[in-house]
Design a protein around this motif. Structure first.
Motif, PDB file in Angstrom:
ATOM      1  N   GLN A  22       0.829  -1.206   0.000  1.00 58.90           N
ATOM      2  CA  GLN A  22       0.000   0.000   0.000  1.00 58.90           C
ATOM      3  C   GLN A  22       0.859   1.251   0.000  1.00 58.90           C
ATOM      4  O   GLN A  22       0.592   2.204  -0.746  1.00 58.90           O
ATOM      5  N   LEU A  23       1.908   1.271   0.816  1.00 65.14           N
ATOM      6  CA  LEU A  23       2.772   2.444   0.883  1.00 65.14           C
ATOM      7  C   LEU A  23       3.437   2.720  -0.456  1.00 65.14           C
ATOM      8  O   LEU A  23       3.591   3.882  -0.860  1.00 65.14           O
ATOM      9  N   LYS A  24       3.827   1.661  -1.174  1.00 68.35           N
ATOM     10  CA  LYS A  24       4.433   1.843  -2.493  1.00 68.35           C
ATOM     11  C   LYS A  24       3.439   2.453  -3.474  1.00 68.35           C
ATOM     12  O   LYS A  24       3.777   3.346  -4.253  1.00 68.35           O
ATOM     13  N   VAL A  25       2.188   1.963  -3.442  1.00 69.11           N
ATOM     14  CA  VAL A  25       1.155   2.498  -4.332  1.00 69.11           C
ATOM     15  C   VAL A  25       0.880   3.956  -3.991  1.00 69.11           C
ATOM     16  O   VAL A  25       0.802   4.811  -4.889  1.00 69.11           O
ATOM     17  N   ALA A  29      -4.952  -5.542  -7.377  1.00 66.37           N
ATOM     18  CA  ALA A  29      -4.358  -5.235  -6.078  1.00 66.37           C
ATOM     19  C   ALA A  29      -4.086  -3.740  -5.948  1.00 66.37           C
ATOM     20  O   ALA A  29      -4.278  -3.145  -4.882  1.00 66.37           O
ATOM     21  N   VAL A  30      -3.646  -3.129  -7.052  1.00 70.28           N
ATOM     22  CA  VAL A  30      -3.442  -1.685  -7.059  1.00 70.28           C
ATOM     23  C   VAL A  30      -4.754  -0.964  -6.774  1.00 70.28           C
ATOM     24  O   VAL A  30      -4.810  -0.010  -5.985  1.00 70.28           O
ATOM     25  N   GLY A  31      -5.833  -1.443  -7.411  1.00 72.49           N
ATOM     26  CA  GLY A  31      -7.136  -0.834  -7.191  1.00 72.49           C
ATOM     27  C   GLY A  31      -7.544  -0.886  -5.730  1.00 72.49           C
ATOM     28  O   GLY A  31      -8.101   0.090  -5.185  1.00 72.49           O
ATOM     29  N   SER A  32      -7.275  -1.993  -5.068  1.00 73.38           N
ATOM     30  CA  SER A  32      -7.601  -2.118  -3.647  1.00 73.38           C
ATOM     31  C   SER A  32      -6.783  -1.153  -2.810  1.00 73.38           C
ATOM     32  O   SER A  32      -7.305  -0.498  -1.892  1.00 73.38           O
ATOM     33  N   ALA A  33      -5.500  -1.026  -3.123  1.00 74.56           N
ATOM     34  CA  ALA A  33      -4.634  -0.117  -2.379  1.00 74.56           C
ATOM     35  C   ALA A  33      -5.048   1.335  -2.592  1.00 74.56           C
ATOM     36  O   ALA A  33      -5.044   2.140  -1.660  1.00 74.56           O
TER      37      ALA A  33
END
Length: 284
Positions: free
Chosen positions: A198-201, A231-235
């Protein structure tokens, strides 16, 4: 937000919704003003004060066609183009550098125990927000259509923290992002809790220049994991700091703006407002 401000915001939101739904016919000032039950003269003035640009220009910014053109520009991804040119541009917001200072594993595990969190409510061009901060930085912002519910959500996010309703200097500085003149905006620190992914996104979101958009797929590629769009969408959806971490700048690969936790109309308004600010900035 007082009653009249709420009425005006609702009119602006309705106007944006109408323009978004009917951009192909390019509705003129009279048509849009009629839809929100206000005279063209007053609508023009109200809208221009809110957005810093005319309804006609704003319509260009929020159209799906505009979003598609941005994605196809220079035969390269918008995200890569933005990184190569946007961050070195002269726009006022480009001077802003946001630092992420993640919570320790212990703080994450204990739900913010021993954390002292200040919070307050503030008015923005897009409605009331709740903003919260620790001694390290801004830890939470969200649109607060209902202030009581917004505070309850904040306490659930940090169930063991101590809360104090106080508008500190850190919050005041961060709120300058909603002003037309971004010269007053100093460095903003964020104090975030999240998984490493999450932090990376969220860090990638911070690098999308104002006035630009990208897609979930482009972010996944930036992470060297092109299959991670979901997964990006969730983050992106779990972003705890609305607007400051600009998850509203992420759209679908088709060019459709897509959904937003606080409403697709609000997302459309935010993208258009930022594009208008960049356009104005280039004039001076």
């Amino acid at each position: 937000m007082n009653e009249q401000d709420q009425i005006n915001f609702n009119r602006i939101a309705d106007a944006i919704d109408y323009m978004q739904q009917n951009f192909k016919s390019q509705p003129d000032l009279n048509e849009v003003a009629e839809k929100v039950n206000i005279s063209p003269f007053h609508f023009q003035r109200m809208f221009t004060e809110w957005a810093g640009t005319s309804p006609k220009k704003f319509l260009q910014y929020i159209s799906v066609t505009h979003a598609k053109q941005m994605l196809k520009r220079n035969n390269a991804t918008l995200f890569d183009t933005a990184l190569e040119t946007g961050l070195s541009g002269t726009g006022r917001l480009h001077d802003l550098f946001v630092k992420i200072e993640g919570m320790t594993p212990g703080e994450y595990k204990n739900g913010g125990e021993n954390l002292a969190i200040n919070y307050s409510f503030a008015e923005t061009p897009f409605g009331t927000i709740i903003i919260a901060s620790t001694s390290k930085g801004i830890c939470y912002t969200a649109f607060a259509d209902n202030e009581n519910e917004a505070f309850v959500t904040l306490t659930k996010y940090f169930p063991n923290a101590r809360f104090h309703q106080f508008n500190d200097l850190m919050q005041q500085n961060a709120l300058n992002i909603f002003k037309h003149d971004w010269h007053e905006l100093d460095e903003v620190k964020l104090h975030l809790k999240g998984t490493p992914f999450q932090l990376k996104v969220w860090e990638i979101l911070l690098k999308i220049p104002v006035g630009n958009v990208t897609t979930y797929g482009e972010i996944a590629k930036r992470l060297d994991n092109p299959k991670a769009s979901r997964a990006v969408g969730s983050a992106v959806g779990d972003n705890p700091v609305a607007f400051l971490i600009p998850c509203h700048r992420v759209i679908q690969s088709t060019g459709i703006l897509g959904q937003y936790h606080w409403g697709s109309i609000r997302k459309t308004a935010m993208i258009g407002w930022e594009a208008a600010q960049v356009s104005l900035d280039k004039m001076f």
